[in-house]
Design an enzyme around this catalytic site. Structure first.
Site, PDB file in Angstrom:
ATOM      1  N   THR A   7       1.168  -1.605   0.031  1.00 28.63           N
ATOM      2  CA  THR A   7       0.151   0.190  -0.348  1.00 28.63           C
ATOM      3  C   THR A   7       0.759   1.119  -0.014  1.00 28.63           C
ATOM      4  OG1 THR A   7      -1.945   1.024   1.275  1.00 28.63           O
ATOM      5  CG2 THR A   7      -0.035  -0.134   2.669  1.00 28.63           C
ATOM      6  N   ASP A   8      -0.057   2.909  -0.448  1.00 25.97           N
ATOM      7  CA  ASP A   8       1.455   3.897  -0.586  1.00 25.97           C
ATOM      8  C   ASP A   8       1.181   4.366   1.242  1.00 25.97           C
ATOM      9  OD1 ASP A   8      -1.218   4.297  -0.265  1.00 25.97           O
ATOM     10  OD2 ASP A   8      -2.018   5.919  -1.368  1.00 25.97           O
ATOM     11  N   GLU A   9      -0.206   3.678   1.938  1.00 19.94           N
ATOM     12  CA  GLU A   9       0.584   4.025   3.335  1.00 19.94           C
ATOM     13  C   GLU A   9       1.751   3.778   4.366  1.00 19.94           C
ATOM     14  OE1 GLU A   9      -3.481   3.921   5.549  1.00 19.94           O
ATOM     15  OE2 GLU A   9      -4.470   3.533   4.314  1.00 19.94           O
ATOM     16  N   TYR A  49      -2.055  -0.383  10.699  1.00 21.27           N
ATOM     17  CA  TYR A  49      -2.337  -1.338   9.400  1.00 21.27           C
ATOM     18  C   TYR A  49      -0.878  -0.734   8.938  1.00 21.27           C
ATOM     19  CZ  TYR A  49      -2.866  -1.731   4.577  1.00 21.27           C
ATOM     20  OH  TYR A  49      -3.451  -1.558   3.261  1.00 21.27           O
ATOM     21  N   LYS A  83       2.359  -3.416   6.830  1.00 23.44           N
ATOM     22  CA  LYS A  83       1.973  -3.881   6.238  1.00 23.44           C
ATOM     23  C   LYS A  83       3.623  -3.105   6.084  1.00 23.44           C
ATOM     24  CE  LYS A  83      -0.064  -4.534   3.192  1.00 23.44           C
ATOM     25  NZ  LYS A  83      -0.159  -5.548   2.277  1.00 23.44           N
TER      26      LYS A  83
HETATM   27  P1  NAD Z   1      -9.661  -7.351   2.074  1.00 23.67           P
HETATM   28  O1  NAD Z   1      -9.865  -7.162   3.313  1.00 23.67           O
HETATM   29  O2  NAD Z   1     -10.986  -6.989   0.728  1.00 23.67           O
HETATM   30  O3  NAD Z   1      -9.458  -8.832   1.667  1.00 23.67           O
HETATM   31  C1  NAD Z   1      -8.524  -9.454   2.100  1.00 23.67           C
HETATM   32  C2  NAD Z   1      -8.725 -11.003   2.244  1.00 23.67           C
HETATM   33  O4  NAD Z   1      -7.707 -11.657   3.423  1.00 23.67           O
HETATM   34  C3  NAD Z   1     -10.153 -11.220   2.279  1.00 23.67           C
HETATM   35  O5  NAD Z   1     -10.997 -12.362   1.671  1.00 23.67           O
HETATM   36  C4  NAD Z   1      -9.795 -12.314   3.245  1.00 23.67           C
HETATM   37  O6  NAD Z   1     -10.760 -13.510   4.376  1.00 23.67           O
HETATM   38  C5  NAD Z   1      -8.127 -13.274   3.690  1.00 23.67           C
HETATM   39  N1  NAD Z   1      -7.048 -13.129   4.781  1.00 23.67           N
HETATM   40  C6  NAD Z   1      -7.600 -12.075   5.681  1.00 23.67           C
HETATM   41  N2  NAD Z   1      -6.240 -13.091   6.891  1.00 23.67           N
HETATM   42  C7  NAD Z   1      -6.447 -13.969   6.442  1.00 23.67           C
HETATM   43  C8  NAD Z   1      -5.173 -14.877   6.954  1.00 23.67           C
HETATM   44  N3  NAD Z   1      -5.000 -14.997   8.268  1.00 23.67           N
HETATM   45  N4  NAD Z   1      -4.693 -16.641   6.384  1.00 23.67           N
HETATM   46  C9  NAD Z   1      -5.550 -16.398   4.905  1.00 23.67           C
HETATM   47  N5  NAD Z   1      -6.272 -15.418   4.319  1.00 23.67           N
HETATM   48  C10 NAD Z   1      -6.538 -13.977   5.164  1.00 23.67           C
HETATM   49  O7  NAD Z   1      -7.937  -6.412   1.247  1.00 23.67           O
HETATM   50  P2  NAD Z   1      -8.263  -5.631  -0.541  1.00 23.67           P
HETATM   51  O8  NAD Z   1      -8.977  -4.718   0.256  1.00 23.67           O
HETATM   52  O9  NAD Z   1      -8.614  -6.609  -1.517  1.00 23.67           O
HETATM   53  O10 NAD Z   1      -6.741  -5.786   0.245  1.00 23.67           O
HETATM   54  C11 NAD Z   1      -5.863  -6.689  -0.672  1.00 23.67           C
HETATM   55  C12 NAD Z   1      -4.453  -6.143  -0.025  1.00 23.67           C
HETATM   56  O11 NAD Z   1      -3.974  -5.176  -0.949  1.00 23.67           O
HETATM   57  C13 NAD Z   1      -3.717  -6.026   1.151  1.00 23.67           C
HETATM   58  O12 NAD Z   1      -2.466  -6.529   1.347  1.00 23.67           O
HETATM   59  C14 NAD Z   1      -3.612  -4.368   1.505  1.00 23.67           C
HETATM   60  O13 NAD Z   1      -2.813  -4.095   2.092  1.00 23.67           O
HETATM   61  C15 NAD Z   1      -3.921  -4.383  -0.816  1.00 23.67           C
HETATM   62  N6  NAD Z   1      -3.971  -2.734  -0.564  1.00 23.67           N
HETATM   63  C16 NAD Z   1      -5.140  -2.291  -0.685  1.00 23.67           C
HETATM   64  C17 NAD Z   1      -5.523  -1.161  -0.481  1.00 23.67           C
HETATM   65  C18 NAD Z   1      -7.181  -0.656  -0.908  1.00 23.67           C
HETATM   66  O14 NAD Z   1      -7.510   0.565  -1.248  1.00 23.67           O
HETATM   67  N7  NAD Z   1      -8.294  -1.269  -0.604  1.00 23.67           N
HETATM   68  C19 NAD Z   1      -4.347  -0.358  -1.689  1.00 23.67           C
HETATM   69  C20 NAD Z   1      -3.902  -1.038  -1.614  1.00 23.67           C
HETATM   70  C21 NAD Z   1      -2.711  -2.007  -0.738  1.00 23.67           C
HETATM   71  O1  DAU Z   2      -4.435   3.836   0.284  1.00 23.06           O
HETATM   72  C1  DAU Z   2      -4.694   2.820  -0.229  1.00 23.06           C
HETATM   73  C2  DAU Z   2      -4.995   2.093   1.505  1.00 23.06           C
HETATM   74  O2  DAU Z   2      -6.772   2.520   1.353  1.00 23.06           O
HETATM   75  C3  DAU Z   2      -5.183   0.426   1.430  1.00 23.06           C
HETATM   76  O3  DAU Z   2      -3.955   0.214   1.361  1.00 23.06           O
HETATM   77  C4  DAU Z   2      -6.022   0.040   2.327  1.00 23.06           C
HETATM   78  O4  DAU Z   2      -6.255  -1.036   2.446  1.00 23.06           O
HETATM   79  C5  DAU Z   2      -7.831   0.867   2.506  1.00 23.06           C
HETATM   80  O5  DAU Z   2      -8.719   0.660   3.698  1.00 23.06           O
HETATM   81  C6  DAU Z   2      -7.275   2.498   2.231  1.00 23.06           C
HETATM   82  O6  DAU Z   2      -7.479   2.780   3.287  1.00 23.06           O
HETATM   83  P1  DAU Z   2      -8.076   4.413   3.814  1.00 23.06           P
HETATM   84  O7  DAU Z   2      -7.687   4.511   5.510  1.00 23.06           O
HETATM   85  O8  DAU Z   2      -7.153   5.490   3.199  1.00 23.06           O
HETATM   86  O9  DAU Z   2      -9.162   3.721   2.807  1.00 23.06           O
HETATM   87  P2  DAU Z   2     -11.107   3.746   4.127  1.00 23.06           P
HETATM   88  O10 DAU Z   2     -11.945   3.845   3.079  1.00 23.06           O
HETATM   89  O11 DAU Z   2     -11.408   3.770   5.282  1.00 23.06           O
HETATM   90  O12 DAU Z   2     -11.074   5.454   4.431  1.00 23.06           O
HETATM   91  C7  DAU Z   2     -10.614   6.679   3.117  1.00 23.06           C
HETATM   92  C8  DAU Z   2     -10.708   7.891   3.766  1.00 23.06           C
HETATM   93  O13 DAU Z   2     -12.024   8.034   4.378  1.00 23.06           O
HETATM   94  C9  DAU Z   2     -10.462   8.131   4.888  1.00 23.06           C
HETATM   95  O14 DAU Z   2      -8.694   9.175   4.783  1.00 23.06           O
HETATM   96  C10 DAU Z   2     -11.120   7.814   6.131  1.00 23.06           C
HETATM   97  C11 DAU Z   2     -12.608   8.815   5.585  1.00 23.06           C
HETATM   98  N1  DAU Z   2     -13.122   7.902   5.726  1.00 23.06           N
HETATM   99  C12 DAU Z   2     -13.199   6.662   5.811  1.00 23.06           C
HETATM  100  C13 DAU Z   2     -14.100   5.884   6.632  1.00 23.06           C
HETATM  101  C14 DAU Z   2     -14.423   4.443   7.130  1.00 23.06           C
HETATM  102  C15 DAU Z   2     -14.630   8.951   6.681  1.00 23.06           C
HETATM  103  O15 DAU Z   2     -14.370  10.119   6.621  1.00 23.06           O
HETATM  104  N2  DAU Z   2     -15.479   8.278   7.454  1.00 23.06           N
HETATM  105  C16 DAU Z   2     -15.210   7.013   6.904  1.00 23.06           C
HETATM  106  O16 DAU Z   2     -16.665   6.279   7.750  1.00 23.06           O
END
Ligand code: NAD
Ligand code: DAU
Length: 350
Positions: A131-133, A156, A160
């Site tokens: 992730t970019d975080e 988180y 990562k």
């Molecule tokens: P998600 O939470 O939707 O999915 C995570 C999956 O991992 C789920 O299916 C869950 O059952 C599985 N999982 C969790 N713990 C596990 C374990 N101990 N063993 C096996 N499986 C397990 O997550 P996502 O948003 O699809 O993110 C996927 C990946 O991409 C993550 O590594 C996250 O850090 C990264 N990522 C997400 C975002 C985003 O915006 N969502 C952006 C950048 C990177």
């Molecule tokens: O940047 C990549 C990341 O983006 C991934 O690595 C994470 O897995 C993914 O969850 C996401 O993280 P964020 O914290 O940026 O996403 P989230 O949707 O939780 O929140 C987006 C923005 O909105 C953040 O600034 C927090 C804000 N927010 C979020 C929620 C859930 C609100 O204002 N209200 C809310 O209820």
């Protein structure tokens, strides 16, 4: 025939990656390993579950014995690792879950791959999706590049960052063929409604308050999830060993502006008078340690591997809203039971 392990394939991004690989590469055997936590949902993969080159295995990457025996039995040629605890708010209330899955789980996979491949990495690959975080937060200007120093702030992002360091350590120490990508915020179908966009869609649909943290001035860079899956495909096949690529949409939005755009789209789709949904916007207590701004420079990926995002944000957001409005059963299933308890705990006293 290559056998590829995709971890976390029942989650949001993982299901798009599995679908892409199963459909694009019939000569690859795709094995999806997922624990099926609250975020994992096999309904995300109904359209590919009967394909001959797809197999699902339920299991926990934290269980080293299980992971070792799985690698021993299945003899994977490559790993694309997405399994993770992914929600920042949950990491604030329960950091240890993030240490276990994101750090220990990743190291278990690295160890199992090392044992199986016996340090002969030609035509093997361990791809870690990050992730970019990990880069921390930006002020009003600037962008994260692959050279930006790590500076995570939430449990988180700390977990990562730690897993990224372990992956690089296996390249430097054991010569394992590893690649890492760091992506910005994804949006699209099958996104669990604890995250901002699907949560807001669900609440607007049900005439519930739309919680905006702080003043809504935090900025995120949003990327269509299928563009992320395509970037993973390109990087998996073309990147040099040991390299890192940033992936982003060049699409920065303040949270409050994004929510207003979503309200407009929802009013139109639901046949409501313009301005109706915006009345649901409710400012709530800010997230602890809330990063102000993320922005990704994906120039390296664009120049070296030729990837560019395909979809404009407004178009992608419309498609996303349509998917949620047309898939009420999916939404009802994932918002029942445990979700209700999480939601009440997360927003009750804000
Ligand atoms: P998600 O939470 O939707 O999915 C995570 C999956 O991992 C789920 O299916 C869950 O059952 C599985 N999982 C969790 N713990 C596990 C374990 N101990 N063993 C096996 N499986 C397990 O997550 P996502 O948003 O699809 O993110 C996927 C990946 O991409 C993550 O590594 C996250 O850090 C990264 N990522 C997400 C975002 C985003 O915006 N969502 C952006 C950048 C990177
Ligand atoms: O940047 C990549 C990341 O983006 C991934 O690595 C994470 O897995 C993914 O969850 C996401 O993280 P964020 O914290 O940026 O996403 P989230 O949707 O939780 O929140 C987006 C923005 O909105 C953040 O600034 C927090 C804000 N927010 C979020 C929620 C859930 C609100 O204002 N209200 C809310 O209820």
């Amino acid at each position: 025939m290559k056998k590829i392990l995709i971890t976390g394939g029942a989650g949001f991004i993982g299901s798009h990656v599995v679908r892409r690989f199963v459909n694009t590469y019939p000569d690859y055997q795709i094995v999806n390993l997922d624990k099926l936590t609250y975020a994992g949902n096999l309904a995300n993969l109904r359209d590919v579950e009967n394909k001959p080159n797809y197999q699902f295995i339920k299991g926990d990457i934290v269980d080293a014995g299980f992971v070792d025996s799985l690698f021993d039995k299945e003899k994977f040629d490559a790993v694309i690792h997405l399994a993770a605890e992914s929600h920042v708010d949950r990491s604030i209330s329960s950091p240890i879950d993030f240490v276990m899955t994101n750090v220990v789980g990743t190291v278990n996979l690295l160890n199992a791959a090392r044992k199986l491949w016996k340090e002969e990495y030609s035509s093997k690959r361990f791809y870690h999706v990050s992730t970019d975080e990990v880069y921390g937060t930006l002020g009003e200007t600037g962008m994260f590049t692959e050279e930006t120093a790590y500076d995570p702030h939430s449990p988180y992002s700390a977990s990562k960052a730690s897993s990224d360091h372990f992956v690089r350590a296996y390249f430097d120490t054991y010569g394992m063929d590893t690649v890492i990508s760091n992506c910005s915020n994804n949006y699209g179908s099958h996104h669990f409604p604890e995250k901002l966009i699907p949560l807001a869609i669900n609440n607007i649909k049900n005439n519930q308050p739309v919680p905006v943290y702080g003043k809504g001035e935090n900025v995120r860079d949003w990327l269509w999830v299928e563009d992320h899956a395509r970037a993973i495909d390109v990087i998996f096949h073309k990147a040099a060993p040991g390299t890192t690529f940033n992936i982003g949409g060049h699409n920065e939005w303040k949270n409050i502006d994004l929510i207003h755009l979503l309200c407009k789209i929802m009013d139109r789709k639901l046949g409501r008078e313009q301005g109706t949904s915006a009345k649901l916007i409710t400012y709530v207590t800010d997230r602890a340690g809330h990063d102000l701004r993320y922005a990704i420079d994906s120039g390296k990926l664009q120049k070296e591997l030729g990837w560019v995002p395909s979809l404009q944000f407004e178009e992608g957001l419309e498609k996303t809203v349509d998917w949620y409005l047309n898939n009420e059963d999916w939404l009802n299933d994932v918002t029942s039971g445990n979700y209700q308890a999480y939601y009440e705990g997360q927003y009750a006293n804000r």
